[in-house]
Design a protein around this motif. Structure first.
Motif, mmCIF file in Angstrom:
data_model
loop_
_atom_site.group_PDB
_atom_site.id
_atom_site.type_symbol
_atom_site.label_atom_id
_atom_site.label_comp_id
_atom_site.label_asym_id
_atom_site.label_seq_id
_atom_site.Cartn_x
_atom_site.Cartn_y
_atom_site.Cartn_z
ATOM 1 N N PRO A 54 45.325 42.920 29.744
ATOM 2 C CA PRO A 54 45.299 42.390 28.272
ATOM 3 C C PRO A 54 45.602 43.392 27.469
ATOM 4 N N ALA A 55 45.572 44.706 27.413
ATOM 5 C CA ALA A 55 46.165 45.723 26.709
ATOM 6 C C ALA A 55 46.763 46.777 27.293
ATOM 7 N N ASP A 56 47.353 47.690 26.373
ATOM 8 C CA ASP A 56 47.864 49.034 26.972
ATOM 9 C C ASP A 56 46.510 49.962 27.262
ATOM 10 N N ALA A 57 46.591 50.549 28.419
ATOM 11 C CA ALA A 57 45.475 51.029 29.027
ATOM 12 C C ALA A 57 45.772 51.992 30.451
ATOM 13 N N THR A 58 44.796 52.524 30.710
ATOM 14 C CA THR A 58 44.928 53.134 32.045
ATOM 15 C C THR A 58 44.115 53.044 33.113
ATOM 16 N N VAL A 59 44.410 52.532 34.180
ATOM 17 C CA VAL A 59 43.529 52.127 35.212
ATOM 18 C C VAL A 59 42.592 52.923 35.850
ATOM 19 N N ALA A 60 41.218 52.688 35.296
ATOM 20 C CA ALA A 60 40.207 53.813 35.776
ATOM 21 C C ALA A 60 39.676 53.624 37.125
ATOM 22 N N ALA A 61 39.526 52.450 37.519
ATOM 23 C CA ALA A 61 38.929 52.210 38.874
ATOM 24 C C ALA A 61 39.478 50.796 39.398
ATOM 25 N N VAL A 62 39.737 50.711 40.761
ATOM 26 C CA VAL A 62 39.949 49.707 41.519
ATOM 27 C C VAL A 62 38.650 49.244 42.223
ATOM 28 N N LYS A 63 37.956 48.224 41.851
ATOM 29 C CA LYS A 63 36.585 47.927 42.463
ATOM 30 C C LYS A 63 36.540 46.958 43.671
ATOM 31 N N VAL A 64 37.555 46.537 43.771
ATOM 32 C CA VAL A 64 37.734 45.573 45.251
ATOM 33 C C VAL A 64 39.245 45.914 45.815
ATOM 34 N N ALA A 65 39.440 46.314 46.805
ATOM 35 C CA ALA A 65 40.321 46.828 47.654
ATOM 36 C C ALA A 65 41.175 45.496 47.890
ATOM 37 N N ALA A 66 42.715 45.734 47.982
ATOM 38 C CA ALA A 66 43.610 44.651 48.576
ATOM 39 C C ALA A 66 43.205 44.228 50.085
ATOM 40 N N GLN A 67 43.213 43.141 50.280
ATOM 41 C CA GLN A 67 42.720 42.249 51.387
ATOM 42 C C GLN A 67 41.207 42.311 51.458
ATOM 43 N N GLU A 68 40.551 42.528 50.367
ATOM 44 C CA GLU A 68 39.310 42.194 50.753
ATOM 45 C C GLU A 68 38.911 41.018 49.709
ATOM 46 N N THR A 69 37.713 40.282 50.111
ATOM 47 C CA THR A 69 37.230 39.188 49.367
ATOM 48 C C THR A 69 36.196 39.606 48.116
ATOM 49 N N PHE A 70 35.921 38.511 47.342
ATOM 50 C CA PHE A 70 35.122 38.920 46.072
ATOM 51 C C PHE A 70 34.783 37.636 45.738
ATOM 52 N N PRO A 71 33.439 37.709 45.187
ATOM 53 C CA PRO A 71 33.040 36.221 44.673
ATOM 54 C C PRO A 71 33.129 36.159 43.099
ATOM 55 N N ARG A 72 32.914 34.987 42.746
ATOM 56 C CA ARG A 72 33.231 34.502 41.039
ATOM 57 C C ARG A 72 32.460 35.724 40.371
ATOM 58 N N GLY A 73 33.188 36.096 39.214
ATOM 59 C CA GLY A 73 32.711 36.878 38.213
ATOM 60 C C GLY A 73 32.525 38.464 38.799
ATOM 61 N N ALA A 74 33.038 38.966 39.821
ATOM 62 C CA ALA A 74 33.231 40.221 40.278
ATOM 63 C C ALA A 74 34.329 41.045 39.424
ATOM 64 N N VAL A 75 34.012 42.351 39.024
ATOM 65 C CA VAL A 75 34.794 43.078 38.351
ATOM 66 C C VAL A 75 35.822 43.586 39.334
ATOM 67 N N LEU A 76 37.227 43.366 39.094
ATOM 68 C CA LEU A 76 38.265 43.734 40.087
ATOM 69 C C LEU A 76 38.844 45.034 39.837
ATOM 70 N N ILE A 77 39.297 45.244 38.546
ATOM 71 C CA ILE A 77 39.673 46.631 37.976
ATOM 72 C C ILE A 77 39.003 46.981 36.730
ATOM 73 N N VAL A 78 38.856 48.023 36.464
ATOM 74 C CA VAL A 78 38.453 48.664 35.211
ATOM 75 C C VAL A 78 39.542 49.516 34.373
ATOM 76 N N LEU A 79 39.837 49.180 33.245
ATOM 77 C CA LEU A 79 40.875 49.632 32.463
ATOM 78 C C LEU A 79 40.264 50.358 31.444
ATOM 79 N N GLU A 80 40.748 51.579 30.913
ATOM 80 C CA GLU A 80 40.326 52.469 29.670
ATOM 81 C C GLU A 80 41.314 52.754 28.660
ATOM 82 N N ASP A 81 41.208 53.049 27.507
ATOM 83 C CA ASP A 81 41.929 53.130 26.660
ATOM 84 C C ASP A 81 42.439 54.669 26.866
#
Length: 81
Positions: A54-81
């Motif tokens: 949604p904005a210019d940023a840096t990827v701070a964390a990947v909370k759900v790895a590729a090929q993993e499942t997640f429920p509604r509302g799960a944080v997938l990636i965290v970005l920081e300025d």
């Protein structure tokens, strides 16, 4: 900090308890991303959804790895300025 989740609109008409799958990530922790850049794709009920920065940023964390499942509302990636 910007939490990236799958938009609620994607979950409309989806049966409660259903989980989505992270198909792949196009970025990794530490990558600099631009607004509108595709971060990765997820699948929900056989439909692919691209997740965009949604904005210019840096990827701070990947909370759900590729090929993993997640429920509604799960944080997938965290970005920081």
């Amino acid at each position: 900090m910007i939490d990236i989740i799958l938009d609620d609109a994607a979950w409309a008409d989806v049966e409660e308890g259903t989980e989505a799958l992270v198909d792949e990530w196009s970025v990794a922790v530490g990558d600099r991303v631009a607004a509108g850049q595709v971060l990765g794709t997820v699948e929900l009920v056989k439909t692919s959804h691209e997740l965009m920065a949604p904005a210019d940023a840096t990827v701070a964390a990947v909370k759900v790895a590729a090929q993993e499942t997640f429920p509604r509302g799960a944080v997938l990636i965290v970005l920081e300025d």
